[in-house]
Scaffold this motif. Sequence first.
Motif, mmCIF file in Angstrom:
data_model
loop_
_atom_site.group_PDB
_atom_site.id
_atom_site.type_symbol
_atom_site.label_atom_id
_atom_site.label_comp_id
_atom_site.label_asym_id
_atom_site.label_seq_id
_atom_site.Cartn_x
_atom_site.Cartn_y
_atom_site.Cartn_z
ATOM 1 N N THR A 172 0.848 -1.196 0.000
ATOM 2 C CA THR A 172 0.000 0.000 0.000
ATOM 3 C C THR A 172 0.884 1.246 0.000
ATOM 4 O O THR A 172 2.083 1.164 0.303
ATOM 5 N N PRO A 173 0.338 2.418 -0.339
ATOM 6 C CA PRO A 173 1.141 3.642 -0.310
ATOM 7 C C PRO A 173 1.738 3.874 1.072
ATOM 8 O O PRO A 173 1.063 3.732 2.085
ATOM 9 N N THR A 174 3.012 4.217 1.101
ATOM 10 C CA THR A 174 3.681 4.465 2.379
ATOM 11 C C THR A 174 3.238 5.816 2.947
ATOM 12 O O THR A 174 2.832 6.706 2.204
ATOM 13 N N PRO A 175 3.336 5.998 4.266
ATOM 14 C CA PRO A 175 2.933 7.277 4.859
ATOM 15 C C PRO A 175 3.975 8.380 4.705
ATOM 16 O O PRO A 175 3.725 9.516 5.112
ATOM 17 N N ASN A 176 5.140 8.060 4.121
ATOM 18 C CA ASN A 176 6.208 9.050 3.995
ATOM 19 C C ASN A 176 6.804 9.071 2.587
ATOM 20 O O ASN A 176 6.944 8.020 1.946
ATOM 21 N N ILE A 177 7.181 10.274 2.153
ATOM 22 C CA ILE A 177 7.963 10.462 0.936
ATOM 23 C C ILE A 177 9.268 11.143 1.324
ATOM 24 O O ILE A 177 9.270 12.153 2.043
ATOM 25 N N LEU A 178 10.395 10.599 0.865
ATOM 26 C CA LEU A 178 11.687 11.267 1.002
ATOM 27 C C LEU A 178 12.128 11.672 -0.395
ATOM 28 O O LEU A 178 12.390 10.829 -1.248
ATOM 29 N N LEU A 179 12.198 12.972 -0.630
ATOM 30 C CA LEU A 179 12.579 13.513 -1.928
ATOM 31 C C LEU A 179 14.069 13.816 -1.893
ATOM 32 O O LEU A 179 14.527 14.638 -1.092
ATOM 33 N N LEU A 180 14.845 13.152 -2.752
ATOM 34 C CA LEU A 180 16.298 13.312 -2.774
ATOM 35 C C LEU A 180 16.724 14.192 -3.941
ATOM 36 O O LEU A 180 16.296 13.982 -5.084
ATOM 37 N N LEU A 181 17.600 15.165 -3.655
ATOM 38 C CA LEU A 181 18.098 16.109 -4.657
ATOM 39 C C LEU A 181 19.626 16.091 -4.630
ATOM 40 O O LEU A 181 20.237 16.479 -3.629
ATOM 41 N N HIS A 182 20.232 15.657 -5.706
ATOM 42 C CA HIS A 182 21.683 15.507 -5.764
ATOM 43 C C HIS A 182 22.389 16.865 -5.857
ATOM 44 O O HIS A 182 21.772 17.915 -6.037
ATOM 45 N N GLY A 183 23.709 16.829 -5.770
ATOM 46 C CA GLY A 183 24.496 18.046 -5.794
ATOM 47 C C GLY A 183 24.862 18.503 -7.188
ATOM 48 O O GLY A 183 24.563 17.845 -8.201
ATOM 49 N N LEU A 184 25.535 19.618 -7.264
ATOM 50 C CA LEU A 184 25.963 20.228 -8.518
ATOM 51 C C LEU A 184 26.929 19.309 -9.254
ATOM 52 O O LEU A 184 27.927 18.848 -8.694
ATOM 53 N N GLY A 185 26.609 19.023 -10.522
ATOM 54 C CA GLY A 185 27.470 18.186 -11.340
ATOM 55 C C GLY A 185 27.269 16.697 -11.166
ATOM 56 O O GLY A 185 27.996 15.892 -11.766
ATOM 57 N N ASP A 186 26.290 16.304 -10.380
ATOM 58 C CA ASP A 186 26.004 14.880 -10.144
ATOM 59 C C ASP A 186 24.765 14.489 -10.949
ATOM 60 O O ASP A 186 24.254 15.253 -11.763
ATOM 61 N N SER A 187 24.268 13.300 -10.710
ATOM 62 C CA SER A 187 23.055 12.823 -11.365
ATOM 63 C C SER A 187 22.220 12.051 -10.357
ATOM 64 O O SER A 187 22.630 11.857 -9.210
ATOM 65 N N ALA A 188 21.061 11.594 -10.789
ATOM 66 C CA ALA A 188 20.159 10.883 -9.882
ATOM 67 C C ALA A 188 20.685 9.509 -9.478
ATOM 68 O O ALA A 188 20.324 8.995 -8.424
ATOM 69 N N THR A 248 8.635 4.256 3.942
ATOM 70 C CA THR A 248 9.034 5.457 3.209
ATOM 71 C C THR A 248 9.311 5.123 1.747
ATOM 72 O O THR A 248 10.054 4.180 1.451
ATOM 73 N N THR A 249 8.727 5.904 0.849
ATOM 74 C CA THR A 249 9.042 5.821 -0.574
ATOM 75 C C THR A 249 10.036 6.920 -0.906
ATOM 76 O O THR A 249 9.817 8.094 -0.573
ATOM 77 N N VAL A 250 11.142 6.544 -1.533
ATOM 78 C CA VAL A 250 12.185 7.494 -1.890
ATOM 79 C C VAL A 250 12.011 7.902 -3.350
ATOM 80 O O VAL A 250 11.945 7.051 -4.234
ATOM 81 N N VAL A 251 11.928 9.205 -3.571
ATOM 82 C CA VAL A 251 11.798 9.740 -4.926
ATOM 83 C C VAL A 251 13.031 10.588 -5.208
ATOM 84 O O VAL A 251 13.249 11.620 -4.563
ATOM 85 N N THR A 252 13.859 10.149 -6.142
ATOM 86 C CA THR A 252 15.072 10.876 -6.506
ATOM 87 C C THR A 252 14.823 11.631 -7.802
ATOM 88 O O THR A 252 14.445 11.034 -8.818
ATOM 89 N N VAL A 253 15.032 12.939 -7.755
ATOM 90 C CA VAL A 253 14.806 13.786 -8.927
ATOM 91 C C VAL A 253 16.154 14.271 -9.453
ATOM 92 O O VAL A 253 16.987 14.757 -8.689
ATOM 93 N N GLN A 254 16.351 14.120 -10.746
ATOM 94 C CA GLN A 254 17.573 14.621 -11.367
ATOM 95 C C GLN A 254 17.382 16.075 -11.785
ATOM 96 O O GLN A 254 16.335 16.443 -12.319
ATOM 97 N N ALA A 255 18.390 16.897 -11.541
ATOM 98 C CA ALA A 255 18.330 18.298 -11.957
ATOM 99 C C ALA A 255 18.063 18.370 -13.459
ATOM 100 O O ALA A 255 18.569 17.545 -14.237
ATOM 101 N N PRO A 256 17.268 19.331 -13.902
ATOM 102 C CA PRO A 256 16.809 19.325 -15.287
ATOM 103 C C PRO A 256 17.810 19.787 -16.330
ATOM 104 O O PRO A 256 17.609 19.555 -17.521
#
Length: 250
Positions: free
Chosen positions: A26-42, A57-65
């Motif tokens: 089932t959907p977890t009660p938490n989202i952890l949104l991860l944002l990498h550093g400058l010059g890195d990737s997801a 916890t569901t982890v959502v990693t977003v790559q800088a656009p």
Amino acid sequence: MPSKAPAPADFPSNLTVTITPSSASTPTPNILLLLHGLGDSAAAFTSFGRALNLPETTVVTVQAPTPLPFDLGGFHWGDDVAFDTSTGGLDMDAGLTRSTTTLVTVVRGALIQKCGYLPREITILGFGQGGMAGLATARELGQKSSGSGEETGSLAGVISIGAPYPLSGSRSGSKNRTPVLLVSGRDSIVVSDEAVRRTKEVFEFVEVSRYQRKGDGMPSNRDEMLPVMQFLARRLRSRQGVPEGSIEIG
């Protein structure tokens, strides 16, 4: 309670998003949104999210656009690419207006409106420029949009490793009530006392954890990681409660 687990189709099609679900069906009660550093990737931050192995916890990693120019490799969150004259390296604080708008869409449009999460169920963890973008996003989510009056409110928290609230960011309006943890090295040039004061001008609740060593890199041992895990333990929600036989550490 969230209505559905996040899926790639919920996010803007121009973004690279990696979803690391928990073992729950089932959907977890938490989202952890991860944002990498400058010059890195997801990719590297996705591995970090898996290693955290946070319960419920569901982890959502977003790559800088935006990719870095000149075949430098990696991606960045800035409106531009600027060089820090004091170090000769790339400047993290290069304007974050476009990335903030994008991340507000991720939180408000995808996680809240499409998946049914509450702001209090979403935590952001960012490194370097990703930490700056996370802080700017949390601040923006707490502001009322002109015209619509739309306001998201306080998130569960923001952990920014190696970066304060950006100098280029707005500091007008009332203080945001999203709890913040700033993590940095000893005698950090970036997370200076002045930068901490600037962050406290925007956020009402700010904690600072400094490594015994110099350098603002990611935590490299248990002692450096413990304040991060303690912050997460206070902010993450649980449907299961405290397991029998658990003990408090730290």
